[in-house]
Design a protein around this motif. Sequence first.
Motif, mmCIF file in Angstrom:
data_model
loop_
_atom_site.group_PDB
_atom_site.id
_atom_site.type_symbol
_atom_site.label_atom_id
_atom_site.label_comp_id
_atom_site.label_asym_id
_atom_site.label_seq_id
_atom_site.Cartn_x
_atom_site.Cartn_y
_atom_site.Cartn_z
ATOM 1 N N LYS A 501 0.833 -1.213 0.000
ATOM 2 C CA LYS A 501 0.000 0.000 0.000
ATOM 3 C C LYS A 501 0.861 1.254 0.000
ATOM 4 O O LYS A 501 0.552 2.238 -0.681
ATOM 5 N N GLN A 502 1.964 1.219 0.755
ATOM 6 C CA GLN A 502 2.867 2.367 0.779
ATOM 7 C C GLN A 502 3.521 2.577 -0.584
ATOM 8 O O GLN A 502 3.624 3.709 -1.079
ATOM 9 N N ASP A 504 2.338 1.576 -3.502
ATOM 10 C CA ASP A 504 1.309 1.992 -4.457
ATOM 11 C C ASP A 504 1.056 3.491 -4.360
ATOM 12 O O ASP A 504 0.952 4.187 -5.374
ATOM 13 N N LYS A 505 0.947 3.992 -3.142
ATOM 14 C CA LYS A 505 0.716 5.434 -2.957
ATOM 15 C C LYS A 505 1.906 6.245 -3.457
ATOM 16 O O LYS A 505 1.733 7.280 -4.124
ATOM 17 N N ARG A 508 1.786 6.377 -7.310
ATOM 18 C CA ARG A 508 0.735 7.276 -7.810
ATOM 19 C C ARG A 508 1.117 8.736 -7.592
ATOM 20 O O ARG A 508 0.806 9.596 -8.431
ATOM 21 N N ASP A 509 1.778 9.023 -6.482
ATOM 22 C CA ASP A 509 2.153 10.411 -6.176
ATOM 23 C C ASP A 509 3.359 10.877 -6.972
ATOM 24 O O ASP A 509 3.610 12.092 -7.066
#
Length: 578
Positions: A501-502, A504-505, A508-509
Amino acid sequence: MRRDGEVSRRGRLVGIQSEATSRGMKPFADLIDALTLTPSRNGKLRLMVEHFTSEPDPERGLALAAITRDLDIKSVKPAMLRELVTARMDPVLFGYSYDYVGDLAETISLVWPSVEGGGSENDRPGPALSEVVETLNGTTRNEGPKHVEAWLDLLDSSGRYALLKLVTGSMRIGVSARLAKQALADFGKVDVTEIEELWHGLAPPYEGLFAWLEGRAEKPVSAAKAPFRPVMLSTPLEEPDYGIAKPEDYAAEWKWDGIRVQASAEGGVARLYSRTGDDISGAFPDLMDFMTFDGTLDGELLVATPTAEKSGKPAVEEHAGKRGDDIVVGTFSDLQQRLNRKTVSAAMLKTYPVFLRAYDLLFENGEDLRGFPFAERRKRLDVFAEKLEPTRFDVSPFVPFESFDDLSKLRAEPPHAVIEGLMLKRWDSTYVPGRPKGPWFKWKQDPYLIDAVLMYAQRGHGKRSSFYSDYTFGVWTGEMDAPELVPVGKAYFGFTDQELKQLDKYIRDNTIERFGPVRSVRAEPDHGLVIEVAFEGLQRSGRHKSGVAMRFPRVSRLRWDKPAAEADRLETLQAMLK
């Protein structure tokens, strides 16, 4: 004359089958959904056992065949499904949706337009699994998509997803064929090796198999010639066990960096199996042509170096001595050119010819040798191998040693880049399926570690289809005051769900460009994510810009604390090359 009990039992079966038909695809769809969303191995096993218990024949057998990818529905292909959905919605919108979701079946199941007045799945359950299989196997490629289109209109998104996974054969739901066989073993309370030895003589919907597992019939007799024999595996050699390495008790062999296979030939039938029992014969015709023996060999599938092209035979090394040293072994990167192919071109066969380096002889002329001591089996193997085509088969040589220190030095500096460690096998060990502790040990080289910078990311499949979970990473090259990143590998495991999750974020950022499903991530000396990468080996590669190819790279840890400029340089990897 039938007994009243038998008439009653058959009546109940008819009733169960009628009930299954009335529920349509729902039981199968529920199973696929649950397997996709259940991460634990035991949880998946429990779900499959419950399905086998609650569903009648042939529904449960067809579900099993779908999971193990043993159903081949030829009348519907993915391109046909794309045509169906783009006829119902804007193709550009579908393209964006597919790019976001990352899975064709899941995308279509979510975007398929509802039919006005069509009702819900509870009102109109659609076809049963058996009806789908029977219909599509009895129709043409022109008619197949029409049936699928009609069923998609009847089903809800869950049913559509299961239907599309079924017809495309793309069952990426986190269940291997081996795990499905274990579920069968749990269901029938038998050892999984019994299922594996029967498997290649069975066919969907496996009604005789289920009858045996339920205690209603005798064990099926395998009709297959040259069947798969469950393999014996080793355990890692760790410090408490170092003292066992004595030459009077154990033989030592090199651990070759290929893929473990089993070559079985009987009565004119020859098959090549992976270590999990998958029939991979079709991908290796150049080996199959020479399997004219009667027996079962356990060994490593390797590729000969391209220098063999001139003579048509694998080259001979200068230090050639025993048969096990006669063939020059290509890298695992070379072998990868041959893996997972449905068809193999003549050029591929010539450039990357494969051969089998035999470890063991399990059967010879119908005689089961698995109960013999390893020392006896190896003597039989040496004699057996003399009759085989030497450019396609040889025997893995023993590694002489007198002490554990000898083995430690050999492990640290093996004579060949395609060796990833050592094997230790008790001279008196019988061939026992599974992973018994003590008879066989593997002592692999310690993994290499480098710090690399994340460069590109792509969405995964199945439960990861909404996350960027496939990563390409690189190291620095060029002038010190103007460094550039060059890709050196890809990894898609080694991190926790929380780290996923980290990541993936972060991706995206920090996306700077998009190339279809791939995102380019900002990666500069003063801004980038450093990943510690572990890998088993390194070879030179003319197919990669970096000139190197990694063996089994995976994420070791995320270095949020480390500046990107301090990641490793290409020279570090080049220095690791043998």
